[in-house]
Motif scaffolding. Structure first.
Motif, PDB file in Angstrom:
ATOM      1  N   THR A 289       0.830  -1.198   0.000  1.00  0.00           N
ATOM      2  CA  THR A 289       0.000   0.000   0.000  1.00  0.00           C
ATOM      3  C   THR A 289       0.867   1.252   0.000  1.00  0.00           C
ATOM      4  O   THR A 289       0.547   2.250  -0.640  1.00  0.00           O
ATOM      5  CB  THR A 289      -0.911  -0.003   1.250  1.00  0.00           C
ATOM      6  OG1 THR A 289      -1.560  -1.253   1.323  1.00  0.00           O
ATOM      7  CG2 THR A 289      -1.915   1.113   1.210  1.00  0.00           C
ATOM      8  N   LEU A 290       1.988   1.201   0.709  1.00  0.00           N
ATOM      9  CA  LEU A 290       2.848   2.384   0.769  1.00  0.00           C
ATOM     10  C   LEU A 290       3.766   2.464  -0.440  1.00  0.00           C
ATOM     11  O   LEU A 290       4.039   3.537  -0.972  1.00  0.00           O
ATOM     12  CB  LEU A 290       3.687   2.347   2.049  1.00  0.00           C
ATOM     13  CG  LEU A 290       2.913   2.496   3.357  1.00  0.00           C
ATOM     14  CD1 LEU A 290       3.856   2.318   4.524  1.00  0.00           C
ATOM     15  CD2 LEU A 290       2.231   3.844   3.431  1.00  0.00           C
ATOM     16  N   LEU A 291       4.286   1.316  -0.902  1.00  0.00           N
ATOM     17  CA  LEU A 291       5.314   1.343  -1.932  1.00  0.00           C
ATOM     18  C   LEU A 291       4.767   1.561  -3.341  1.00  0.00           C
ATOM     19  O   LEU A 291       5.435   2.167  -4.167  1.00  0.00           O
ATOM     20  CB  LEU A 291       6.139   0.060  -1.900  1.00  0.00           C
ATOM     21  CG  LEU A 291       7.155   0.001  -0.772  1.00  0.00           C
ATOM     22  CD1 LEU A 291       8.028  -1.232  -0.908  1.00  0.00           C
ATOM     23  CD2 LEU A 291       8.029   1.254  -0.742  1.00  0.00           C
ATOM     24  N   LEU A 292       3.558   1.072  -3.594  1.00  0.00           N
ATOM     25  CA  LEU A 292       3.032   1.230  -4.951  1.00  0.00           C
ATOM     26  C   LEU A 292       2.921   2.709  -5.326  1.00  0.00           C
ATOM     27  O   LEU A 292       3.400   3.110  -6.393  1.00  0.00           O
ATOM     28  CB  LEU A 292       1.701   0.504  -5.110  1.00  0.00           C
ATOM     29  CG  LEU A 292       1.789  -1.034  -5.150  1.00  0.00           C
ATOM     30  CD1 LEU A 292       0.405  -1.645  -5.281  1.00  0.00           C
ATOM     31  CD2 LEU A 292       2.694  -1.510  -6.292  1.00  0.00           C
ATOM     32  N   PRO A 293       2.348   3.552  -4.468  1.00  0.00           N
ATOM     33  CA  PRO A 293       2.334   4.988  -4.829  1.00  0.00           C
ATOM     34  C   PRO A 293       3.739   5.576  -4.838  1.00  0.00           C
ATOM     35  O   PRO A 293       4.093   6.343  -5.742  1.00  0.00           O
ATOM     36  CB  PRO A 293       1.480   5.630  -3.734  1.00  0.00           C
ATOM     37  CG  PRO A 293       0.791   4.534  -3.037  1.00  0.00           C
ATOM     38  CD  PRO A 293       1.619   3.319  -3.218  1.00  0.00           C
ATOM     39  N   ALA A 294       4.575   5.226  -3.846  1.00  0.00           N
ATOM     40  CA  ALA A 294       5.923   5.816  -3.762  1.00  0.00           C
ATOM     41  C   ALA A 294       6.722   5.479  -5.011  1.00  0.00           C
ATOM     42  O   ALA A 294       7.427   6.324  -5.578  1.00  0.00           O
ATOM     43  CB  ALA A 294       6.620   5.285  -2.520  1.00  0.00           C
ATOM     44  N   ARG A 295       6.602   4.259  -5.460  1.00  0.00           N
ATOM     45  CA  ARG A 295       7.335   3.796  -6.635  1.00  0.00           C
ATOM     46  C   ARG A 295       6.927   4.599  -7.859  1.00  0.00           C
ATOM     47  O   ARG A 295       7.766   5.018  -8.662  1.00  0.00           O
ATOM     48  CB  ARG A 295       6.989   2.310  -6.788  1.00  0.00           C
ATOM     49  CG  ARG A 295       7.250   1.657  -8.081  1.00  0.00           C
ATOM     50  CD  ARG A 295       6.790   0.208  -7.896  1.00  0.00           C
ATOM     51  NE  ARG A 295       7.039  -0.611  -9.046  1.00  0.00           N
ATOM     52  CZ  ARG A 295       6.130  -0.870 -10.008  1.00  0.00           C
ATOM     53  NH1 ARG A 295       4.931  -0.341  -9.926  1.00  0.00           N
ATOM     54  NH2 ARG A 295       6.439  -1.670 -11.013  1.00  0.00           N
ATOM     55  N   ALA A 296       5.635   4.862  -7.958  1.00  0.00           N
ATOM     56  CA  ALA A 296       5.166   5.620  -9.116  1.00  0.00           C
ATOM     57  C   ALA A 296       5.615   7.077  -9.022  1.00  0.00           C
ATOM     58  O   ALA A 296       6.098   7.656  -9.993  1.00  0.00           O
ATOM     59  CB  ALA A 296       3.657   5.538  -9.199  1.00  0.00           C
ATOM     60  N   ILE A 297       5.474   7.643  -7.839  1.00  0.00           N
ATOM     61  CA  ILE A 297       5.772   9.068  -7.677  1.00  0.00           C
ATOM     62  C   ILE A 297       7.265   9.325  -7.885  1.00  0.00           C
ATOM     63  O   ILE A 297       7.662  10.256  -8.567  1.00  0.00           O
ATOM     64  CB  ILE A 297       5.314   9.549  -6.295  1.00  0.00           C
ATOM     65  CG1 ILE A 297       3.786   9.566  -6.223  1.00  0.00           C
ATOM     66  CG2 ILE A 297       5.875  10.931  -5.977  1.00  0.00           C
ATOM     67  CD1 ILE A 297       3.230   9.648  -4.832  1.00  0.00           C
ATOM     68  N   PHE A 298       8.090   8.501  -7.280  1.00  0.00           N
ATOM     69  CA  PHE A 298       9.527   8.749  -7.358  1.00  0.00           C
ATOM     70  C   PHE A 298      10.192   8.022  -8.524  1.00  0.00           C
ATOM     71  O   PHE A 298      11.412   7.970  -8.610  1.00  0.00           O
ATOM     72  CB  PHE A 298      10.198   8.364  -6.037  1.00  0.00           C
ATOM     73  CG  PHE A 298       9.738   9.206  -4.887  1.00  0.00           C
ATOM     74  CD1 PHE A 298      10.031  10.570  -4.865  1.00  0.00           C
ATOM     75  CD2 PHE A 298       9.004   8.677  -3.856  1.00  0.00           C
ATOM     76  CE1 PHE A 298       9.604  11.360  -3.817  1.00  0.00           C
ATOM     77  CE2 PHE A 298       8.578   9.463  -2.811  1.00  0.00           C
ATOM     78  CZ  PHE A 298       8.879  10.810  -2.795  1.00  0.00           C
ATOM     79  N   LYS A 299       9.389   7.453  -9.381  1.00  0.00           N
ATOM     80  CA  LYS A 299       9.905   6.800 -10.582  1.00  0.00           C
ATOM     81  C   LYS A 299      10.968   5.774 -10.237  1.00  0.00           C
ATOM     82  O   LYS A 299      12.103   5.827 -10.700  1.00  0.00           O
ATOM     83  CB  LYS A 299      10.462   7.851 -11.550  1.00  0.00           C
ATOM     84  CG  LYS A 299       9.499   8.986 -11.735  1.00  0.00           C
ATOM     85  CD  LYS A 299       9.495   9.505 -13.131  1.00  0.00           C
ATOM     86  CE  LYS A 299       8.289  10.343 -13.434  1.00  0.00           C
ATOM     87  NZ  LYS A 299       7.853  11.255 -12.375  1.00  0.00           N
ATOM     88  N   LEU A 300      10.587   4.892  -9.361  1.00  0.00           N
ATOM     89  CA  LEU A 300      11.529   3.871  -8.920  1.00  0.00           C
ATOM     90  C   LEU A 300      11.172   2.499  -9.475  1.00  0.00           C
ATOM     91  O   LEU A 300      11.534   1.489  -8.914  1.00  0.00           O
ATOM     92  CB  LEU A 300      11.546   3.813  -7.389  1.00  0.00           C
ATOM     93  CG  LEU A 300      12.139   5.046  -6.701  1.00  0.00           C
ATOM     94  CD1 LEU A 300      11.852   5.018  -5.219  1.00  0.00           C
ATOM     95  CD2 LEU A 300      13.632   5.129  -6.966  1.00  0.00           C
ATOM     96  N   GLN A 301      10.471   2.532 -10.647  1.00  0.00           N
ATOM     97  CA  GLN A 301      10.034   1.249 -11.191  1.00  0.00           C
ATOM     98  C   GLN A 301      11.205   0.331 -11.540  1.00  0.00           C
ATOM     99  O   GLN A 301      11.043  -0.891 -11.554  1.00  0.00           O
ATOM    100  CB  GLN A 301       9.183   1.452 -12.466  1.00  0.00           C
ATOM    101  CG  GLN A 301       7.796   1.936 -12.173  1.00  0.00           C
ATOM    102  CD  GLN A 301       7.688   3.449 -12.242  1.00  0.00           C
ATOM    103  OE1 GLN A 301       8.696   4.156 -12.074  1.00  0.00           O
ATOM    104  NE2 GLN A 301       6.491   3.951 -12.473  1.00  0.00           N
TER     105      GLN A 301
END
Lengths: 1100, 482
Positions: B286-298
């Motif tokens: 729940t926390l990482l999915l948005p963070a990954r998208a926002i910070f472009k950490l895919q």
């Protein structure tokens, strides 16, 4: 003797010592100043010493003076002294016990008051007198709180303004002059029944002084009909008493004679004495009850028939017809033949069964008619009893003189309406609130007048009362009434025994007693103490030295030499037959469209007199479990017809037509209480609620009662007196006197009730175990054979923990006999008084936070399956009660889970609480299978509870405002607290302690008595817990279970003994004796009796 | 003749396909990783961060007000009563403690099991653990009646000679949770040290230099440092591993060691641990999915990571489903009337929809979507299931705790519980505290363990250059320009 200080002589070496520059200089100014400032002492400072001779001379003179003039003028020794002067026989902190009595309308209850440091804190029954035999009821227990009610009337009020006692006395003196001149014509008294011989004596004197005066006794719950029938059938001074210990078969027709709150503890005990079964060979009496609502008596019944209250006359006639057929009694025949036969509306088999059972026991049966039934029913019932040869056996008569000049409130109302009353005295009561409506018709408007209208027509009213209430508001004078614990007096018991009433404390708010006021009106000398009661006592010709007998009277609480004995009774059938029969015309059975409305008294408010008693307000009704409210009880079937559930508002409308043809509509909006076991098409409204006391800004407990127009959510209770008329005081049914129609409709809104027990089904759990007497004889171990019973456990089961050794020489335990528990709630209030249990208010009760340490669980049982959750409710269930205090488990589950060791076990078997150590995790409560632990969710003892505070738009209960509210209870409330019991703070868990403070007191006493000897045991059964002490039927027994001869051990040895939830291996110290019922096998409903634990759904 | 080489080739091919889907995509090098991860901290906070932080901090502040109100006025401000002595308070405690499980599981157990994929998520999971445990620790503290006396639970020698009751599961709880928190903080901090040194070295302001300097404990990346560091990390991982299992087991003892029907159950320890891991992984996602998208950490948190976590959710969710079934079976099999009634009451009693929606749908049915690869790779579906699990796990705890108490042995005491606004806002407040702390964490500390992620790249492989060629799996983020 005061030490006289002698100055040392001036030293010879010439050093001069001085105490001030003035003295050193010794100027004339200084000498002058000395003379002025210390006239008698100046000599000393001048250097003149007091000589021994002079001193002896003066002392001798003063002693001579004292001796000559005042030796025999000692003030009478009064034992009411301010506590600032220590009394020599008191030890601070130690209890003192005094005998007194609580006056009640049906007869006083002899009491022992516990006082500590000069304040009464607890009341117990007087064990020396049979009217109490040590027991009490809810009202006695709660009356101590009334004494300390901080909103009690505190001042003399004239026309709404504060006045003084002196001013009032002046007025009375003037009034006396006027009254003497006109012979008291226009003088009237409206009083409550107190059964006080002194009041009767003073009344006689008043009547001598003012021959024209009127004396009216009004008690809403005193049976006018019953008294009228009694006087007709047995003579003017007859008081008929029931001897229930002699009755094998009892039929109660709408009679709640087991309601201890009516004050007749002797009758209740006599009844239960025949239900004590210790072995299968013992016998039991059999109780049949015909009633419209569940009462305590109905709950005890072996056979119970639901019957609308208006149909009781018809039932009585049907029964009389059967009895007549069986006995051919001539006097019964004279009463029965004139009436219509309505017997076919009842179950013939049922009536046959009852009638033949009654006739099988001539002289050992009894039929009791309810106090609210018409005179004709009472007379008919007396005739039935006469036919059954019960008169003189189970019914006896005592002669209690009555003053024939007493009038009733309707007569007084007529006199007022005619303008004949100029001066009215109202003692106690609250007639504006509780007098019947429509007392008299206004000659001009032809509309019925209520008491409030009538009171406005009296030029001068002096009202003496506990509270400045609605009646005080319409009176010229309001005088604070002294509580019975504050005044001297006397009273008679229900059986006419003579009791003393002595004060425990001087009137807290300067009140007057009734007899003091009457004495004032008689122009008698100002009373200082017991003079008035003493005067009455003198008239009884006490044997021996008066002071000694008087002291004995006070000490014992009753006068042994005043004996009224049972008289041979004879039923006067001829006189009975002359009674008017209008009420015997049998009305048709009520229907859903035209139901009956029945008005009954309340188990907690009585007739409304305890309206500001927080303990009683909060006390759940034993039947409905409603707290802080009354409601309209209806049967589940009728509720379904109306489309309502518990809490839905109903509109009750009674349409009347007055004698002159005016249409009158009486309406009451009241919330419904769906009550299994209630008669269909019948609505029971309990009286005594929603009494308003407008003179005070706030009452701490009556909630928002005092507001003129309370919102529905804020009121506590509904005022049933709105429906109570002089013509139909008990039952309103279409076709009754002047009643055209009765309607009950749904309002469509709900009302927030606080119900302490929401679930009434026992769910097939073996909690209350019950069998019939026959079943018990067939299987005397039935209580143990129920799944979860004792025999299923291997003893002792293995345990991981080390347990306390339980090696004290005495081990405490309790046994509760469900067979004699009537569910009357006396134990609940006794516990509350003893253990400083706080009142939490309606909202908190609704939240499930009531603090009672002992509760009475009430379950319904029915052979017909029902499911409360799905709305399938039983129509004709049995009711069983189960008092539930802390069970003091030996393997207490609460103890293992407390993280801080705040609840631990003592060596004598108590599960004890250390409040100081408790941090309030509530884990113990979660793990308590009996849910008897209580948590202080708020600071109930220190913060105002149940009161609302307006802050802008917010309207919030004050407990939610802590710490913004003022901390601290009113001083008078603190005075009630038992100093031996901690007053708990918020955030701690509490529960029943088995009255550990009493155990410790007894231990200390035993140790003190033992001295150096080894006999330190507390004597067997020498003390008990508050609940056990109060219990009128001795259902609760407490004591040492290690001593095989103690009462509790004997009870626990009985084969009916069981422990609930025993399969959990918590080993509770409280055990129960299973309940028995004694059905008549010939009755149609015999198979539905004694089934509370038979419906067992526990899987195999 | 040709059989052996062909088989060897096949094996080689299979090995290539199975093993070497890279953990960092698009062949991102050390520099890119450092720049991208440090960049989150070093660049000014974006506007969305301020907006969300304002919301969560407000919720946290109001939650703290509610706590203050409750302490000053009484536990009565909550809906708790008799018989329901514990309701939202302990529900929230168990809920947060459960969430706190995934972090240490990822960092310790997966570390010991040499699961390299943990490196992308372990830092934020560990941080989440700490914040969840902080939120959890609030409740046992404030739920007591006398907050100011809560220190009685601490074994401090005193002149009354009263010691704690070590038979009480609540006491075990105190020790279990505090031990877990302490070890988790140490573990998290130890792992942070090399990254803190990186940040210190990159710091441009004196304050940052000073603070990171202090916290980096003089890390210079020497061989000796690395040797000590790795040994310490391994030891802490070993120490943490049993804690992962013990904490929630001990929490479950709060219930299992009582005699309340539905609480008194031996299945609770494994059931609670599985549930905790289940809920914890859902919260990590729940926390990482948005963070990954926002910070472009895919490229760092790849579909492969999401896929693996979804599989764990499916596994633990099935454990939980099995436990639910067993509870009902044992209740029936035991023949105990009270136990049977309690479970019957769970599904048809006053809280019936909590069970049908919360436990059955959210916890058992929704994770079954993860049987399908498509679902595991669809971010929206994964997020939906995670939210279901978050809610479902809260409901599960509520049903166990309050649902067990509303109807126990004596029907006379049965009473349904209703929360008050203080209950609700205290819970929302802890969500605010949790998210605020997490937002602060991603602003000020590297949310991905840079030093560890680098070990998962080909460059860190001593055999770098000899690895087989691989195709790009993800399109990856845009190159960040400096």
């Amino acid at each position: 003797m005061k030490h006289v200080f002698h100055h040392p002589p001036e030293p010879s070496n010439g050093t001069k010592y001085w105490r001030g520059l003035g003295e050193l200089n010794d100027t004339p100014e200084f000498r002058q100043w000395l003379e002025r400032e210390f006239p008698p002492g100046a000599a000393e400072l001048n250097g003149d010493e007091w000589s021994r001779r002079e001193f002896v001379k003066l002392m001798g003179a003063s002693m001579a003076l004292a001796g000559v003039g005042l030796t025999s003028c000692r003030r009478p020794e009064l034992h009411l002294v301010p506590f600032t002067k220590n009394v020599e026989w008191t030890i601070p902190g130690k209890f003192l016990y005094y005998a007194t009595a609580m006056p009640r309308r049906t007869g006083a209850i002899p009491l022992i008051a516990t006082t500590v440091d000069g304040r009464p804190i607890k009341l117990e029954g007087n064990p020396l007198h049979p009217a109490s035999a040590g027991a009490t009821d809810t009202f006695v227990q709660a009356s101590i709180l009334d004494l300390y009610d901080p909103t009690r009337s505190k001042r003399f009020v004239q026309k709404g303004k504060g006045s003084t006692r002196e001013e009032f006395e002046k007025q009375i003196a003037e009034l006396r002059k006027t009254l003497l001149s006109d012979g008291g014509d226009g003088l009237a008294f409206l009083v409550e029944e107190t059964n006080s011989p002194t009041r009767e004596r003073l009344r006689a004197e008043l009547e001598k002084n003012f021959p024209g005066m009127r004396w009216c006794v009004y008690e809403p719950r005193l049976s006018v009909e019953g008294n009228a029938a009694m006087q007709t059938a047995f003579g003017a001074n007859a008081r008929v008493l029931q001897k229930l210990d002699r009755a094998d078969v009892i039929l109660a027709l709408d009679s709640d004679f087991l309601d201890c709150g009516q004050g007749d503890l002797e009758t209740v005990r006599a009844f239960t004495s025949r239900r004590r079964v210790s072995a299968p060979k013992d016998s039991m009496n059999r109780l049949y009850v015909v009633e419209h609502r569940f009462t305590l008596t109905g709950a005890m019944a072996d056979h119970r028939l639901r019957c609308p209250a208006s149909q009781i006359p018809a039932f009585a006639h049907a029964l009389a017809t059967k009895i007549l057929a069986g006995t051919n009694d001539a006097s019964l025949a004279s009463l029965v033949e004139t009436s219509q036969d309505a017997s076919n509306t009842f179950d013939q088999e049922w009536i046959d069964g009852v009638a033949s059972d009654l006739m099988a026991k001539p002289g050992a049966s009894l039929v009791i008619a309810g106090p609210t039934q018409p005179v004709a029913v009472h007379v008919l019932v007396y005739a039935i009893n006469a036919a059954l040869k019960n008169v003189g056996q189970t019914l006896i008569v005592r002669q209690v003189p009555r003053n024939a000049k007493t009038i009733d409130i309707a007569q007084l109302a007529t006199e007022i309406s005619d303008g004949r009353i100029k001066q009215l005295f109202i003692f106690g009561g609250d007639p504006v609130y509780n007098a019947p409506r429509g007392l008299v018709e206004d000659p001009q408007t032809e509309l019925p007048l209520d008491w409030a209208d009538l009171q406005k027509k009296v030029p001068s009213i002096v009202r003496v009362g506990y509270h400045e209430d609605a009646t005080s508001e319409l009176s010229q004078w309001h005088i604070p009434l002294a509580h019975y614990l504050e005044s001297w007096g006397d009273a008679l018991t229900a059986r006419g025994d003579y009791l003393s009433i002595q004060p425990m404390i001087v009137p807290l708010f300067g009140g007057l007693s009734e007899i003091e006021l009457m004495n004032m009106l008689l122009g008698g000398p100002k009373v200082q103490g017991p003079e008035l009661a003493q005067e009455t006592f003198r008239l009884t010709n006490p044997p021996g030295d008066f002071q000694t007998v008087w002291s004995r009277f006070l000490h014992d609480g009753f006068a042994a030499h005043v004996q009224s004995s049972d008289q041979p009774a004879s039923f006067n059938a001829g006189a009975a037959a002359t009674l008017p029969r209008d009420s015997s015309s049998l009305s048709a059975a009520p229907t859903a469209e035209s139901p009956e409305i029945v008005l009954t008294g309340s188990y907690s408010m009585d007739d409304g007199r305890y309206a500001n008693n927080g303990w009683l307000q909060e006390l759940p009704d034993p039947i409905t479990k409603l707290s802080w409210d009354n409601g309209a009880s209806i049967s589940p079937a009728y509720a379904k017809k109306l489309g309502v559930e518990t809490g839905d508002l109903l509109r009750i409308a009674i349409n009347e037509k007055s004698a002159s043809g005016q249409q009158i509509k009486r309406e009451l909006v009241i919330a419904a209480v769906v009550s299994p076991g209630h008669a269909d098409n019948s609505v029971t409204v309990t009286l005594g609620w929603a009494r308003k006391m407008p003179q005070f800004v706030e009452l701490p407990y009556a909630g928002a009662n005092l507001k003129e127009k309370p919102g529905l959510t804020e009121q506590a209770g509904f005022n049933g007196y709105f429906l109570r008329t002089a013509a139909n005081p008990h039952v309103a049914v279409a076709g009754g006197k002047g009643i055209e129609s009765v309607q009950v409709t749904k309002v469509g809104r709900t009302y927030p009730f606080s119900i302490t027990q929401e679930h009434f089904s026992i769910e097939g759990r073996g909690l209350v175990r019950e069998a019939t007497l026959e079943g018990y004889r067939a299987n005397n171990e039935f209580a143990k054979k129920i799944p979860g019973g004792e025999e299923q456990l291997p003893h002792p089961p293995p345990s991981l923990y080390t347990h306390p050794p339980l090696d004290a020489p005495q081990q405490w335990g309790m046994s509760i006999d469900l067979n004699v528990c009537t569910g009357c709630n006396a134990c609940v209030i006794a516990c509350q008084a003893e253990n400083n249990i706080p009142v939490v208010g309606k909202l908190q009760v609704a939240h499930g936070r009531i603090m009672h340490w002992i509760r009475i669980d009430r379950y319904y049982a029915s052979r017909e399956p029902f499911n409360q959750d799905r709305g399938v409710w039983p129509e004709h269930p049995e009711m069983v009660f189960q008092p539930m205090p802390c069970q003091h488990c030996e393997n207490a589950p609460c103890e293992t889970v407390c993280p801080v060791n705040a609840t631990v076990h003592s060596e004598d078997g108590l599960n004890v609480m250390a409040y100081n150590r408790c941090i309030g995790t509530r884990f113990c409560s979660n793990n308590c299978p009996y849910k008897v632990r209580r948590f202080n969710y708020f600071d109930y003892n220190q913060r105002p509870v149940g009161k609302r505070k307006l802050v802008g738009a917010l309207n919030i209960y004050e407990e939610y405002f802590a710490p913004l509210t003022t901390k601290g209870a009113p001083d008078t409330m603190k005075m009630q607290k038992n100093p031996n019991v901690t007053v708990r703070m918020r955030g701690v868990m509490e529960k029943c302690t088995y009255c550990v403070q009493r155990i410790q007191e007894a231990k200390i006493a035993a140790l003190a008595r033992a001295g150096a000897s080894a006999d330190t045991l507390i004597p067997r059964d020498s003390f008990t817990t508050a609940c056990a002490q109060a219990c009128p039927t001795e259902a609760i027994v407490f004591g040492d279970i290690k001593d095989p001869e103690s009462r509790v051990s004997k009870m626990k040895e009985q084969d009916r003994n069981y422990r609930i939830l025993d399969y959990l291996n918590v080993v509770p110290r409280t055990s129960y004796l299973a309940r028995l019922r004694n059905p008549n096998p010939k009755m149609p409903d015999a198979k539905d009796v004694g089934i509370a634990s038979l419906v067992e759904t526990l899987p195999e | 003749m040709d059989g052996a080489p062909a088989a060897a080739q096949e094996v080689q091919e299979a090995e290539r396909r199975i093993a070497h889907v890279p953990l960092v995509l698009n062949r991102r090098n050390f520099d890119w990783l450092t720049e991208r991860i440090s960049g989150v901290i070093e660049q000014p906070a974006p506007r969305w961060w301020w907006v969300i932080f304002a919301i969560t901090a407000s919720a946290a502040t109001f939650g703290l007000f509610c706590i203050g109100y409750q302490i000053s006025t009484g536990v009565g401000t909550w809906g708790n009563q008799i018989p329901v002595g514990w309701a939202w308070d302990i529900t929230n405690f168990v809920f947060w403690i459960g969430i706190g499980h995934a972090g240490t599981l990822i960092s310790a157990i997966l570390f010991l099991l040499r699961q390299k994929w943990r490196t992308s998520i372990n830092r934020s999971a560990e941080a989440m653990t700490l914040f969840a445990v902080i939120c959890a620790a609030i409740f046992p503290g404030i739920h007591v009646g006398r907050f100011w006396m809560a220190w009685y639970m601490a074994p401090i020698p005193n002149n009354w000679g009263i010691w704690q009751n070590f038979r009480s599961a609540l006491m075990w709880d105190v020790f279990a949770v505090s031990t877990y928190f302490t070890v988790s903080v140490l573990f998290w901090y130890t792992g942070l040290v090399p990254d803190l040194a990186t940040l210190r070295d990159r710091a441009t302001t004196r304050i940052r230099k000073f603070l990171f300097g202090i916290f980096a404990l003089g890390w210079r990346g020497s061989n000796r440092h690395w040797r000590h560091y790795e040994m310490a990390y391994l030891l802490l991982a070993g120490l943490s591993t049993p804690l992962v299992l013990s904490v929630h087991s001990v929490v479950s003892f709060d219930f299992a060691s009582t005699l309340v029907p539905t609480w008194h159950t031996t299945i609770f320890p494994p059931y609670f641990v599985a549930g905790a891991i289940f809920g914890g992984f859902a919260m990590v996602l729940t926390l990482l999915l948005p963070a990954r998208a926002i910070f472009k950490l895919q490229d760092v948190i790849t579909p492969q990571h999401v896929d693996k976590m979804a599989k764990i959710i499916l596994l633990t969710g099935s454990f939980v489903g099995y436990a639910y079934t067993m509870e009902f079976f044992i209740a029936w099999y035991s023949g105990d009337h009270y136990e049977r009634f309690a479970f019957w009451n769970r599904i048809f009693g006053p809280y019936w929809w909590y069970w049908w929606f919360g436990m059955l749908f959210c916890n058992v049915v929704s994770p079954q979507l993860f049987w399908f690869r498509w679902c595991r790779h669809n971010v929206l579906v994964v997020f939906f299931v995670c939210m279901c699990v978050n809610a479902g796990m809260w409901f599960e705890r509520f049903i166990i705790i309050a649902g067990g108490l509303v109807r126990d042995f004596l029907p006379s005491s049965w009473r349904v519980y209703h929360p008050t606004w203080v209950d609700i806002w205290t819970y929302i407040g802890t969500i605010g505290i949790f998210t605020s702390l997490f937002l602060l964490f991603i602003r000020f500390l590297p949310m991905i363990a840079m030093s560890e992620v680098k070990t998962a790249t080909p460059e860190a492989d001593p055999h770098y250059g000899e690895a087989p060629e691989i195709e790009s799996v993800s399109s990856g983020g845009k190159e960040r320009t400096r």
